[in-house]
Design an enzyme around this catalytic site. Sequence first.
Site, PDB file in Angstrom:
ATOM      1  N   CYS A 171      -1.102  -5.056  14.751  1.00 42.49           N
ATOM      2  CA  CYS A 171      -0.797  -5.152  16.306  1.00 42.49           C
ATOM      3  C   CYS A 171      -1.841  -5.870  16.307  1.00 42.49           C
ATOM      4  O   CYS A 171      -1.446  -7.361  17.454  1.00 42.49           O
ATOM      5  CB  CYS A 171      -1.715  -3.347  16.513  1.00 42.49           C
ATOM      6  SG  CYS A 171      -1.043  -3.235  18.308  1.00 42.49           S
ATOM      7  N   HIS A 194       2.777   0.135  13.607  1.00 42.93           N
ATOM      8  CA  HIS A 194       1.560   1.056  12.463  1.00 42.93           C
ATOM      9  C   HIS A 194       2.407   1.880  11.504  1.00 42.93           C
ATOM     10  O   HIS A 194       3.236   2.678  12.013  1.00 42.93           O
ATOM     11  CB  HIS A 194       0.710   1.971  13.192  1.00 42.93           C
ATOM     12  CG  HIS A 194      -0.046   1.754  14.041  1.00 42.93           C
ATOM     13  ND1 HIS A 194      -1.461   0.130  13.144  1.00 42.93           N
ATOM     14  CD2 HIS A 194      -0.614   0.492  15.720  1.00 42.93           C
ATOM     15  CE1 HIS A 194      -2.225  -0.642  14.053  1.00 42.93           C
ATOM     16  NE2 HIS A 194      -1.589  -0.190  15.725  1.00 42.93           N
TER      17      HIS A 194
END
Length: 483
Positions: A333, A430
């Site tokens: 991310c 994630h």
Amino acid sequence: MTRAIMLQGTGSDVGKTVLVAGLCRVARKQGLNVRPFKPQNMSNNAAVSDDGGEIGRAQWLQALACGVPSSVHMNPVLLKPQSETGSQIVVQGRVAGQAKGREYQSLKPRLMDAVMQSWEEVRAGADLVIVEGAGSPAEINLRAGDIANMGFATRARVPVVLVGDIDRGGVIASIVGTHAILPPGDRRMIVGFLINKFRGDVSLFDDGLEAISQFTGWRSFGVVPWLKAASRLPAEDSVVLERLAKGEGRALKVAVPVLDRIANFDDLDPLKAEPQVEVVMVRSGEPLPADAGLVVIPGSKSTIGDLKRFRENGWDRDLRMHLKRGGHVIGICGGYQMLGRIVRDPDGIEGDTTEMEGLGLLDIETVMEPEKTVRNSTAHSVVFDVPLEGYEIHLGRTDGPDCARPAVILNGVADGAVSADGKVFGTYLHGLFGADAFRAKLLQSLGVTGGTVSYRAEVERALDEVAEELAACLDVDALFSLP
């Protein structure tokens, strides 16, 4: 009729999150239809709920303990700190704006309506709701407009059990002091207390329990020992990072720079659970260890700000040396965004700095955009050809030549990038380390042989162990039958 109890603490990090999760699992084992609730949370460790919005990772875990789908209504107000003074405000799973501390205080009365609406959603059809407070009710300077502790408890008429942490010392004073400082209306909401994180012979604290009851008039619901299984559960509060010690030497050392606005650091928990892996959290001012085989740059709530601090710590130089020694790098991310050539923020979403040179390890660039991606995702690892699952919570669009070598296929679309030599890759996904097959192949590629743990099964076992201990040391029947 739906019953409810609320655990409030004498301070932050007294263990409320684990206690609520454990009690939820106890209630589930008793056959109760139980739900978790936290009116207001402050954390950059967010999860995507089953109904598609952002909630605190703790409420996701507590829903798992209950055996029910997670919902945005279990954590209607989530604050995600972006700076020392300001946070992004998420209401019922969606971004509602940003505010600095003083501005947020003026918003709280309006947020109470959302909290109470969510409360009705959560309690509908439940036998029991276990509520988690935030911080401490003794913060009387914040009592006006409070939605996290006594403001909610008095409005919803939920009895409160006060939790004291004996491990940090001064537990008698903290509980008695809370009694002394609370206004009478708030004090009447507290029906008792419990002591958490006790080490040793519990009977040695019998006089302490009696003293607290004499000073306050509150009953004791029990003393909870140090719960070893709690360390195998995802941590929510970044304060835990300050206490993580470096482990003993193992087959693989994974270095993780602790960013100022680190987010979703529970991504690392499956690696920590591996018996042959040592995860080292590298704090500001420390170098990345030269003997690390893998560096993971985690998510960030402030990519540009954390990228600046990354350089100030000299971690950019350490990272280049790490690669020269044959090491590998994974960015997740915000960490993925940092690996590129440049990060642009033309609308100033993250702050005043609108452009920052990246680490240059991937030929990509990122442009921050106002619309936030929040979703649970199914994926497939291109690198190791195994299925993945996880979630996305991010701002920004990333493009560039290295994206022609995607790291994963995410919801049917190429995502992430891999360097030409294969030693660096990044993704917006994630939770990829939580996929047992992916983690096994990754570790094998880094020289770690042998089987890997089943991470989700380990979390379930840890919840069961915590529940067993709580059922043995607390008067759970009395807790669950409070009027």
